[in-house]
Design an enzyme around this catalytic site. Structure first.
Site, PDB file in Angstrom:
ATOM      1  CG  ASN A 108      -1.398   1.433   1.471  1.00  0.00           C
ATOM      2  OD1 ASN A 108      -2.624   1.567   0.602  1.00  0.00           O
ATOM      3  ND2 ASN A 108      -0.901   2.063   2.365  1.00  0.00           N
ATOM      4  CE1 TYR A 181       0.073   8.368  -6.168  1.00  0.00           C
ATOM      5  CE2 TYR A 181      -1.595   8.695  -8.029  1.00  0.00           C
ATOM      6  CZ  TYR A 181      -1.041   8.287  -6.684  1.00  0.00           C
ATOM      7  OH  TYR A 181      -2.124   7.499  -5.954  1.00  0.00           O
TER       8      TYR A 181
HETATM    9  C1  BGC Z   1      -4.626  10.258  -5.778  1.00  0.00           C
HETATM   10  C2  BGC Z   1      -5.294  11.048  -5.034  1.00  0.00           C
HETATM   11  C3  BGC Z   1      -6.614  11.548  -6.182  1.00  0.00           C
HETATM   12  C4  BGC Z   1      -7.175  10.384  -6.427  1.00  0.00           C
HETATM   13  C5  BGC Z   1      -8.116  10.831  -7.640  1.00  0.00           C
HETATM   14  C6  BGC Z   1      -5.412   9.024  -5.934  1.00  0.00           C
HETATM   15  O1  BGC Z   1      -4.731   7.815  -6.475  1.00  0.00           O
HETATM   16  O2  BGC Z   1      -3.583   9.721  -4.726  1.00  0.00           O
HETATM   17  O3  BGC Z   1      -4.668  12.476  -4.852  1.00  0.00           O
HETATM   18  O4  BGC Z   1      -7.586  12.481  -5.274  1.00  0.00           O
HETATM   19  O5  BGC Z   1      -6.224   9.594  -6.994  1.00  0.00           O
HETATM   20  O6  BGC Z   1      -7.830  11.707  -8.514  1.00  0.00           O
END
Ligand code: BGC
Length: 283
Positions: A108, A181
């Site tokens: 996680n 990310y």
């Molecule tokens: C992110 C969040 C975001 C969500 C939807 C997640 O994976 O960590 O910051 O709000 O995705 O966009």
């Protein structure tokens, strides 16, 4: 919390979790806050002994351990950086020494280091890829070695082990300002599927959960003001933010024999965020 956010949230269920994981041993990474915390507590409620991994925040980790022990199971906290091969190896040695073996890994731990693409530093890129993707590789490898060594114990589970990789809707949805990310989550998808294909013959089940917008510290700016919450809701057909417990219930199911034939799947738990909400009225 704003009134509108509270009202929207009132529809989130609170359900007791059945003890489907009695006697199983679990490790949850990044388990002292957010989704990891809720998952670790829910696994304990389902009857598993749980190792609570964290990297900063000793007190929060101890609080999660206490919440898990309240269900009459064992729990401990272990501080380790999932991107360090040495620390991960130490954590698995300690977990197996303490619990005897491991049946469930919830991969996680994850973070964001947001930046416009042109300004993103190599350090921001590496931090996110190292924790979110390499961390899952290192932990999965250790767990799989233990699952292969031990094999199936039918009294405990039909499977020789289960891994749940925490992904995101951003394994599918591109995300401007978050290239590091989104890349890490796209990587998790194929890491999970490749591991699942390779390990299925050994009765090791590997799946992922792709959460949408969940109320946790990682995305406070997306839900903490009424304006932000309203704007977020344009992306969520189901009309409420996700709660960490929404993910925890899915994780308990994926870790249990109730999902025994589910192999290499990503379960989207996102209130419909991946349904192209803009097309409900456009197109
Ligand atoms: C992110 C969040 C975001 C969500 C939807 C997640 O994976 O960590 O910051 O709000 O995705 O966009």
């Amino acid at each position: 919390m704003s009134t509108s956010a509270a009202a929207a949230n009132s529809t989130a269920p609170t359900l007791a979790i059945p003890r489907t994981l009695r006697g199983q041993k679990a490790l949850v990474t990044g388990a002292n806050s957010g989704i990891g915390r809720a998952v670790a507590i829910a696994l304990g409620e389902a009857g598993a002994d749980v190792m609570v991994n964290y990297v900063t925040g000793d007190e929060a980790a101890e609080e999660v351990v206490a919440a898990i022990r309240a269900y009459g199971v064992n729990a401990s906290a272990y501080k380790a950086d999932v991107s360090s091969e040495e620390q991960v190896a130490g954590m698995f040695r300690e977990t197996i020494a303490r619990f005897g073996t491991l049946d469930i890994l919830v991969n996680n731990a994850g973070l964001q280091r947001d930046s416009s693409f042109q300004a993103m530093t190599l350090a921001q890129w590496h931090t996110v890829l190292n924790v979110n993707l390499t961390g899952q590789f290192l932990c999965a490898q250790q767990a799989i070695r233990e699952f292969l060594r031990r094999g199936v114990v039918p009294e405990v589970s039909c499977a020789a082990g289960k891994i749940i990789c925490m992904s995101s809707v951003h394994q599918e949805i591109p995300w401007a300002g978050h290239a590091n990310y989104a890349t890490s989550k796209g990587g998790i998808k194929l890491l999970m599927e490749s591991m699942a294909q390779e390990m299925a013959p050994h009765r090791i089940r590997i799946n992922a959960i792709a959460p949408g917008a969940i109320r946790t510290p990682i995305n406070t700016s997306a839900w903490s003001t009424p304006e932000a919450y309203k704007s977020l809701m344009t992306l969520v057909p189901y009309g409420r933010i996700g709660e960490p417990e929404d993910i925890a219930r899915a994780a308990v199911w994926l870790a249990s024999d109730l999902s025994d034939y589910v192999v290499g799947t990503t379960l989207f738990v996102d209130g419909g965020m991946t349904l192209y909400p803009g097309f409900a009225t456009g197109g």
